[in-house]
Write an enzyme that holds these catalytic residues in place. Structure first.
Site, PDB file in Angstrom:
ATOM      1  CG  HIS A  44      -1.879   0.878   1.286  1.00  0.00           C
ATOM      2  ND1 HIS A  44      -3.222   0.720   0.526  1.00  0.00           N
ATOM      3  CD2 HIS A  44      -1.954   2.186   1.812  1.00  0.00           C
ATOM      4  CE1 HIS A  44      -3.873   2.006   0.708  1.00  0.00           C
ATOM      5  NE2 HIS A  44      -3.352   2.670   1.452  1.00  0.00           N
ATOM      6  CE1 TYR A  47       0.826   3.151  -5.214  1.00  0.00           C
ATOM      7  CE2 TYR A  47       2.006   4.396  -3.788  1.00  0.00           C
ATOM      8  CZ  TYR A  47       0.929   4.143  -4.192  1.00  0.00           C
ATOM      9  OH  TYR A  47      -0.069   4.967  -4.084  1.00  0.00           O
ATOM     10  CG  HIS A  90     -10.596   4.105   2.428  1.00  0.00           C
ATOM     11  ND1 HIS A  90     -11.029   4.606   3.584  1.00  0.00           N
ATOM     12  CD2 HIS A  90      -9.248   4.147   2.438  1.00  0.00           C
ATOM     13  CE1 HIS A  90      -9.954   4.757   4.430  1.00  0.00           C
ATOM     14  NE2 HIS A  90      -9.263   4.469   3.980  1.00  0.00           N
ATOM     15  CG  ASN A  91     -10.992  -0.899  -3.205  1.00  0.00           C
ATOM     16  OD1 ASN A  91     -11.730   0.090  -3.410  1.00  0.00           O
ATOM     17  ND2 ASN A  91      -9.985  -1.193  -3.915  1.00  0.00           N
ATOM     18  CG  HIS A  92      -8.399  -4.342   1.606  1.00  0.00           C
ATOM     19  ND1 HIS A  92      -8.133  -4.030   0.161  1.00  0.00           N
ATOM     20  CD2 HIS A  92      -8.070  -5.746   1.598  1.00  0.00           C
ATOM     21  CE1 HIS A  92      -7.617  -5.137  -0.478  1.00  0.00           C
ATOM     22  NE2 HIS A  92      -7.457  -6.247   0.069  1.00  0.00           N
ATOM     23  CD  GLU A 307      -3.436   3.420   8.466  1.00  0.00           C
ATOM     24  OE1 GLU A 307      -4.310   3.362   7.889  1.00  0.00           O
ATOM     25  OE2 GLU A 307      -2.411   2.618   8.179  1.00  0.00           O
ATOM     26  CD  GLN A 309      -9.047   8.470   8.738  1.00  0.00           C
ATOM     27  OE1 GLN A 309      -9.362   9.011   7.814  1.00  0.00           O
ATOM     28  NE2 GLN A 309      -7.764   7.682   8.820  1.00  0.00           N
ATOM     29  CG  ASN A 529      -4.974   4.186  -4.164  1.00  0.00           C
ATOM     30  OD1 ASN A 529      -5.910   3.822  -4.127  1.00  0.00           O
ATOM     31  ND2 ASN A 529      -3.677   4.006  -3.336  1.00  0.00           N
ATOM     32  CB  SER A 531      -6.431  -0.741  -4.373  1.00  0.00           C
ATOM     33  OG  SER A 531      -7.193  -1.888  -3.690  1.00  0.00           O
TER      34      SER A 531
END
Lengths: 741, 233
Positions: A44, A47, A90-92, A307, A309, A529, A531
């Site tokens: 993540h 890369y 922000h898939n996962h 993390e 926010q 980005n 993913s």
């Protein structure tokens, strides 16, 4: 003290990577240091798998002020102004906790934009889910939309566009890609650099808690049955805090006291600090005991990996700390000096006087491993591409098929979604959601910015290279149909597990196709980005390289929309109809097939069509313009009718299968309407430009009529479509609300 | 005529209101910070839309205790013109300047789209340029706009002609289908008994310029200016 291998393996490091750390440090790392390496070297953040492919993308062009490598890309729009934009996934998190996953996705991308000094003016969301007949999918869909709505509406940045697709391949692994667009005066551009030895480093915004620890690592592995246990790795968003942070940061940036600024996104304090130092070629020393925290007893490891926010890291000019603190205090926000910029290139972390970690900043960023993973063409491709589409029986009733297509959630109106988003706040939205692209005005000028996101995952599944190129071409086409000149791209590459050679092959193919289209259409890539590991139970999602694109409307009075404008206007189709059915929504809806090859893309033709349409929108000749996309010509005509609440009377020559003519998804086609008195002039221009065209008919009445003639075959002609526009609209608008009830 | 737009932490239509007032009326307009202890010198105050204090607890419930609300309430009680839009309307009900409350929308979703409003009373400073029963198109954007008050209060509001705007269809008919959020009697906006305080859920500032495709919202700002000029000219 030597750590047990178990420790770094659980953090996601391989044994080889661990050895590399030992070599870099010249000693065994401690627990905190391993944690920092693990998160910075995660897929993540680093890369490490996609970097070789990404390097082949075109990134330069006359309008590009900032390409990949910063928090966001920047393009020049003239008058000393620029557009700052980026897309991120922000898939996962969204697959585990849809509301907070999506909400913090919005929060994160907004920070990437205002950290550069730009005011965010719009958000777009590119969403993918399984089929709506699954209760789990409806839960994810509603949760994600509510999360975007909850965060975006509160902070007051309009959500003006995007896309929503439904396909089985996203059933357990939904995709939430969020794009943000900001506006800035070029003189105010700020970057994520920690320069100026001795300058203070400040942590500002929300307090640090234990949430989201190892979120970046979590995003770098497959979603397993046990993924639900990862819920603590999903962060919780506070849009009110972010609104205060946004206003305070923009106010501070205006003062000129800020040297560098970066969002604490994935990998929180770790990534922001080492990336800022690495870019500037400096070091940073921070005392973690000074970081404002939500809970007692947090360890240095937790503080670095959290993390939480709505936090930012600032490097400010020495001596301005108090003035900066005053501004944050005005907005009731914490801002604390936690360290300073050093010359030694090291990220040195202390707890009081005790050094708890010491790592060369560049070792975490530039020196991260890069993997050239093996590739292999997937076996399924030959099978799907060779499917005998031509042998399928043609439908008897084209009206019925068109209504079925309009009711397909992939084509149906997304009003159910976008009416939950405040898409008007800011007073800039000139073209609202639901047209080809959203258009926002730039206040105090006559300019507008058009924006869109596009990708058809099914095309990419059937033909990765062409599918990705089509995503770029369609994005550009959407902007052109709105009257904007396409400027630049941001991309979000969503794929499965890259350790599988077949997935790696599709990544390379998609990037190749994207690069070729971007070069041809002169829309360089400014960042984005990646993913990966979007898999559940060993099944990868469709390769989904989402394209976000921005364009410039030079004269706001010449904005164009898809709806027919006036009875009697002449309708033309620009581009060519080819007998293609592969990958179409029609095949899926009518036959239940996701087979065949993706439509052919001829970039030379694409460019010619786009150039002509843009020129004639600017000249004022064109009244309406609409891209032919999913559902083909028939759906596109229906959309023009519904948007304008006017009918159309169409007659076409049939040279191949009627279903391919009406529902095939050939690329590079745009439907336009013009005032009759200009039609001779337009034809002349199309001939001169070498743009193939078909005169389809006229805007007329309140029904969509489509007749075909077939000179070589008596009895093959006749009426194929005859449907009242009201009926089309009722079906199209009602489909998703009905499925959600 | 000098306008003031209050900025609470979390207001997000403050800049929009300022812009629209400037463009439509050409009159001076300034922000009023929520920590301010005075509103002296203003002729009309706007409480803008947004999510004041995150709308945590309950919409407008915290904002109502902001330092600025003391002089704002005083200003209203002395007859000053006070306009609350969306979150501003919610704050006005929380502050007791207007009766009733705004519940969650009946479908429990945030809704952002155009609505049609019938102007029920044109004898107020906010609507003086309207014709009786005029229909205007104004967008809404809220999750909690479902107006509620007990039967006696509603009866009083109706009798005193305090209902200024009602959701209607494009022809001006008051129908259930035209009611986006479940408000009692399709109520979209009400004023106080004296007529100097207006709360409304729809956003007139969002439809006050040609470029945005709709200028119906100008009517409210122009009415305010005309009334003020007539009185103070």
């Amino acid at each position: 003290m030597t750590l047990e291998p178990q420790i770094w393996r659980e953090m996601g490091l391989t044994d080889d990577e661990y050895e590399r750390i030992v070599t870099i440090l010249g000693r065994q790392p401690n627990y905190v240091e391993v944690g920092i390496f693990a998160v910075m070297w995660s897929e993540h953040c680093s890369y490490k798998t996609s970097r070789p492919a990404l390097k082949t993308l075109p990134t330069e062009g006359p309008a590009i002020l900032q390409g990949p490598g910063e928090n966001a890309g920047i393009v020049d729009i003239g008058d000393g102004q620029a557009v700052v934009f980026k897309i991120e996934s922000h898939n996962h998190p969204s697959a585990i906790e849809p509301y907070q996953g999506a909400a913090t996705g919005v929060g994160g991308i907004l920070r990437d934009i205002f950290t550069m000094g730009a005011r965010p003016i719009a958000v777009l969301d590119s969403l993918r889910f399984g089929e709506l007949n699954s209760p789990r999918v409806r839960y994810l869909f509603d949760g994600v939309v509510a999360g975007i709505s909850g965060y975006g509406n509160c902070i007051g940045v309009p959500t003006v566009g995007g896309e929503v697709y439904f396909a089985d391949s996203y059933e357990d692994n939904c995709l939430v890609n969020v794009m943000c667009v900001g506006l800035i005066d070029q003189k105010d551009i700020k970057k994520g650099v920690a320069s100026g030895v001795g300058n203070p480093v400040m942590v500002v915004g929300a307090k640090t808690g234990r949430d989201g620890i190892h979120g970046a690592t979590f995003a770098s592995e497959e979603l397993s049955e046990a993924a639900a246990e990862r819920r603590p790795a999903v962060q919780v968003g506070d849009p009110f805090m972010e609104k205060l942070l946004l206003e305070a940061c923009l106010e501070v940036i205006k003062t000129g006291y800020v040297v560098g600024i970066q969002d604490m996104g994935a990998a929180g304090l770790t990534s922001s600090s080492c990336e800022m130092a690495s870019r500037a070629g400096t070091g940073l020393e921070m005392d973690l005991a000074l970081v404002p925290r939500r809970e007692e007893g947090m360890t240095p490891y937790e503080l670095m990996l959290s993390e939480s926010q709505e936090r930012m890291l600032l490097v400010v000019q020495q001596g301005t700390e108090e003035k900066v603190t005053e501004i944050f205090a005005k907005w009731d926000l914490d801002s604390v000096v936690v360290g300073q910029v050093t010359a030694d290139g090291l990220l040195r972390l202390k707890e009081g006087d005790k050094v708890v970690a010491e790592i060369p900043a560049k070792a975490l960023t530039d020196e991260a491993p890069v993997y050239h993973r093996p590739t292999e063409k997937p076996a399924y491709l030959a099978e799907v591409q060779d499917y005998p589409v031509d042998a399928l029986t043609m439908p008897d009733d084209y009206n019925e098929v068109l209504l079925k297509l309009l009711a397909s959630p992939n084509i149906a109106s997304k009003e159910y979604v976008y009416q939950q988003y405040d898409h008007m706040v800011g007073l800039n939205t000139v073209v609202r959601p639901g047209s080809d692209a959203a258009v926002l005005r730039v206040k105090d000028t006559n300019k507008g910015i058009a924006m869109t996101t596009d990708c058809n995952g099914r095309y990419c599944y059937l033909n990765p290279k062409t599918g990705a190129a089509i995503a770029v071409a369609e994005a550009a086409r959407n902007l052109v149909c709105s009257g904007a000149k396409p400027l630049a791209v941001t991309n979000c590459l969503n794929f499965g597990n890259p350790e599988k050679p077949e997935v790696m092959w599709t990544i390379w193919q998609c990037v190749e196709g994207m690069a070729e289209a971007c070069r041809n259409l002169e829309t360089p890539v400014t960042g984005g980005n990646v993913s990966l590991y979007n898999e559940t139970k060993g099944n990868a999602i469709y390769p989904t390289p989402t394209i976000g694109m921005v364009g410039l409307v030079e004269d706001l009075n010449k904005v164009c929309t898809q709806g027919f404008k006036q009875e009697g206007d002449v309708i033309f189709l620009l581009g060519e109809n080819l007998p293609e059915l592969g990958g179409s929504e029609y095949l899926k809806i009518h036959f239940g097939l996701e087979q065949g090859n993706a439509p052919v893309l001829n970039l030379e033709l694409e460019k010619k069509v786009q150039q002509l349409v843009l020129a004639e929108i600017k000249s004022g000749l064109i009244q309406s313009a609409h891209d032919c996309a999913e559902g083909g010509l028939a759906v596109a005509l229906a959309e023009c009718c519904m948007a304008g609440n006017l009918g159309a009377d169409i007659t076409m020559v049939r040279r191949f299968r009627g279903d391919a003519l009406l529902f095939g998804e050939s690329q590079s086609r745009i439907i336009i309407s013009i005032n009759q008195e200009h039609s001779v002039e337009l034809v002349k221009k199309m001939v001169e430009a070498g743009v193939p065209y078909t005169q389809l008919g006229k805007v007329a009445g309140d029904s969509l009529l489509l007749n075909v003639v077939n000179p070589g075959c008596s009895g093959c002609g006749g009426n194929l479509l005859n449907l009242p526009v009201a009926k089309l609209a009722e079906t199209w608008r009602g489909a998703i609300p009905c499925l959600m009830q | 005529m000098k306008f003031g737009v209050v900025v609470f932490p979390g207001s997000n239509c403050d800049a929009d209101c300022l812009h629209a007032i400037k463009v439509v009326t050409g009159q001076p307009v300034e922000y009023i910070w929520h920590k301010s202890g005075s509103v002296d010198g203003f002729d009309c105050i706007v409480l803008p839309g947004g999510f004041s204090y995150g709308d945590y607890l309950r919409c407008g419930a915290v904002a109502r205790f902001s330092p600025v609300m003391t002089p704002v309430i005083d200003f209203a009680q002395r007859g000053g013109l006070l306009l609350g839009i969306c979150n501003g309307f919610q704050i006005l009900t929380e502050a007791g300047l207007l009766p009733g409350a705004l519940h969650r929308n009946k479908n429990l979703q945030f809704l952002c789209h155009d609505t049609h409003l019938r102007i029920e009373n044109n004898q107020t400073p906010f609507t003086s340029l309207a014709t009786a029963g005029q229909v205007i198109r104004v967008p809404i954007a809220h999750g909690e706009g479902n107006y509620y008050a007990d039967t006696a209060t509603i009866q009083q509001l109706e009798e005193n002609k305090q209902v200024l705007f009602r959701y209607c269809d494009p022809q001006g008919e008051i129908t259930p289908a035209a009611n986006p959020n479940g408000s009692v009697n399709n109520i979209a906006g009400i004023c106080n008994r004296q007529g100097n305080v207006l709360g409304m859920m729809p956003h007139p500032e969002r439809c006050a310029e040609d470029i945005l495709g709709n200028t119906n919202g100008q009517l409210i700002f122009q009415s305010l200016l005309q009334q003020w000029q007539r009185r103070c000219g």
